[in-house]
Design a protein around this motif. Structure first.
Motif, PDB file in Angstrom:
ATOM      1  N   LEU A   1       8.635  12.453 -11.710  1.00  0.00           N
ATOM      2  CA  LEU A   1       9.494  12.119 -12.844  1.00  0.00           C
ATOM      3  C   LEU A   1       8.900  12.564 -14.176  1.00  0.00           C
ATOM      4  O   LEU A   1       9.642  12.949 -15.089  1.00  0.00           O
ATOM      5  CB  LEU A   1       9.761  10.619 -12.859  1.00  0.00           C
ATOM      6  N   THR A   2       7.594  12.500 -14.305  1.00  0.00           N
ATOM      7  CA  THR A   2       6.956  12.970 -15.543  1.00  0.00           C
ATOM      8  C   THR A   2       7.257  14.447 -15.749  1.00  0.00           C
ATOM      9  O   THR A   2       7.532  14.889 -16.880  1.00  0.00           O
ATOM     10  CB  THR A   2       5.426  12.754 -15.474  1.00  0.00           C
TER      11      THR A   2
ATOM     12  N   ILE B   1       5.025   5.123  -5.543  1.00  0.00           N
ATOM     13  CA  ILE B   1       5.130   5.025  -6.999  1.00  0.00           C
ATOM     14  C   ILE B   1       4.299   6.112  -7.670  1.00  0.00           C
ATOM     15  O   ILE B   1       4.721   6.726  -8.651  1.00  0.00           O
ATOM     16  CB  ILE B   1       4.689   3.624  -7.469  1.00  0.00           C
ATOM     17  N   THR B   2       3.097   6.363  -7.132  1.00  0.00           N
ATOM     18  CA  THR B   2       2.238   7.410  -7.694  1.00  0.00           C
ATOM     19  C   THR B   2       2.913   8.770  -7.624  1.00  0.00           C
ATOM     20  O   THR B   2       2.917   9.540  -8.589  1.00  0.00           O
ATOM     21  CB  THR B   2       0.895   7.454  -6.938  1.00  0.00           C
ATOM     22  N   GLU B   3       3.498   9.082  -6.464  1.00  0.00           N
ATOM     23  CA  GLU B   3       4.184  10.367  -6.308  1.00  0.00           C
ATOM     24  C   GLU B   3       5.422  10.440  -7.201  1.00  0.00           C
ATOM     25  O   GLU B   3       5.723  11.491  -7.785  1.00  0.00           O
ATOM     26  CB  GLU B   3       4.566  10.560  -4.841  1.00  0.00           C
TER      27      GLU B   3
ATOM     28  N   GLN C   1       0.831  -1.193   0.000  1.00  0.00           N
ATOM     29  CA  GLN C   1       0.000   0.000   0.000  1.00  0.00           C
ATOM     30  C   GLN C   1       0.874   1.256   0.000  1.00  0.00           C
ATOM     31  O   GLN C   1       0.643   2.210  -0.746  1.00  0.00           O
ATOM     32  CB  GLN C   1      -0.916   0.005   1.228  1.00  0.00           C
ATOM     33  N   GLU C   2       1.894   1.254   0.866  1.00  0.00           N
ATOM     34  CA  GLU C   2       2.799   2.404   0.936  1.00  0.00           C
ATOM     35  C   GLU C   2       3.620   2.535  -0.346  1.00  0.00           C
ATOM     36  O   GLU C   2       3.888   3.652  -0.807  1.00  0.00           O
ATOM     37  CB  GLU C   2       3.708   2.257   2.149  1.00  0.00           C
ATOM     38  N   LEU C   3       4.002   1.387  -0.923  1.00  0.00           N
ATOM     39  CA  LEU C   3       4.773   1.412  -2.163  1.00  0.00           C
ATOM     40  C   LEU C   3       3.945   1.995  -3.297  1.00  0.00           C
ATOM     41  O   LEU C   3       4.458   2.740  -4.134  1.00  0.00           O
ATOM     42  CB  LEU C   3       5.248   0.001  -2.507  1.00  0.00           C
TER      43      LEU C   3
ATOM     44  N   HIS D   1      14.607   6.225  -8.752  1.00  0.00           N
ATOM     45  CA  HIS D   1      14.132   7.373  -7.964  1.00  0.00           C
ATOM     46  C   HIS D   1      13.799   6.972  -6.533  1.00  0.00           C
ATOM     47  O   HIS D   1      14.105   7.709  -5.580  1.00  0.00           O
ATOM     48  CB  HIS D   1      12.903   7.983  -8.641  1.00  0.00           C
ATOM     49  N   LEU D   2      13.186   5.806  -6.359  1.00  0.00           N
ATOM     50  CA  LEU D   2      12.766   5.368  -5.025  1.00  0.00           C
ATOM     51  C   LEU D   2      13.843   4.576  -4.291  1.00  0.00           C
ATOM     52  O   LEU D   2      13.699   4.297  -3.097  1.00  0.00           O
ATOM     53  CB  LEU D   2      11.500   4.505  -5.141  1.00  0.00           C
TER      54      LEU D   2
END
Length: 244
Positions: A115-116, A108-110, A102-104, A131-132
């Motif tokens: 990055l976009t 990933i969404t952020e 859930q935290e991952l 990035h992560l």
């Protein structure tokens, strides 16, 4: 957005002075609402997010200690955001998945958004992993887990005229599965019979012939057919009991 510059120092100072605590909550509510609206449009009602952010604000007021050298806003903002993220993590998943995933998913969404913007294109799995600071396998696992975030109703129409729903495509209970193991054992059991016994069983149960018809077909009496049939079935029952 304007926010007050002071808040009662600690929960101890507020003890016995509920009006001061209420005034602090009221004064800092614009901050809670502002943070709640940052997370709007992600599938949760805005009112629920504001309520969750308010809970985070109250926790921040009750726990704030100026002796740590942090101003109230610097303490309240991460506390409120943490409460909102917990709300998404714990209440909005259609299928329960491990908290790590859930935290991952949130990370990933952020990362995708960041990055976009910085890359000027959609990031790859490798970009997100770098990035992560995780592996590409972790990112793929997080993306797979994210599929549990939303569920599709079984009543969702899937045909052009709306006459067929998703639930209509699901198979029903198949009683034939209960016979699968027996059918697997049937082959070896049938192989223990001699040629005539196999022929009689085939004609009786696959050809649907009567014992008299079988007798006429193979040139023996109906009584003999009955005895051979009974003997063959007894053999097969014994073999099936041993095999199951």
């Amino acid at each position: 957005m304007t926010v007050p510059t002071k808040v009662p120092d600690t929960a101890t100072q507020l003890l016995g002075k509920p009006h001061l605590r209420d005034e602090a909550i009221e004064a800092w509510l614009p901050l809670a609402r502002h943070l709640a609206h940052r997370y709007a449009g992600r599938g949760e009602p805005t009112d629920d997010l504001v309520q969750t952010a308010t809970v985070g604000l109250i926790k921040a007021i009750d726990r704030f200690d100026p002796g740590r050298g942090v101003d109230f806003a610097g303490y309240a903002i991460p506390t409120i955001i943490g409460e909102i993220k917990r709300h998404f993590r714990d209440r909005t998943w259609s299928v329960r998945v491990p908290r790590r995933l859930q935290e991952l998913r949130l990370a990933i969404t952020e990362a995708n958004a960041t990055l976009t913007h910085s890359l000027g294109r959609s990031p790859t799995v490798a970009d997100v992993a770098t990035h992560l600071g995780v592996t590409e396998e972790d990112v793929l696992e997080g993306l797979e887990g994210a599929r549990a975030y939303n569920a599709t109703s079984l009543s969702t129409p899937i045909s052009a005229d709306g006459s067929t729903s998703l639930g209509d495509t699901l198979g029903g209970e198949d009683s034939e599965f209960e016979l699968a193991e027996t059918r697997v054992a049937l082959g070896p059991a049938l192989a223990t019979l001699d040629e005539r016994e196999q022929q009689i069983l085939t004609l009786r149960f696959y050809g649907n012939l009567t014992q008299s018809q079988i007798a006429d077909r193979i040139g023996i009496s109906q009584m003999h057919v009955s005895r051979l049939l009974a003997r063959a079935l007894t053999k097969m029952r014994g073999e099936l009991r041993e095999g199951l």
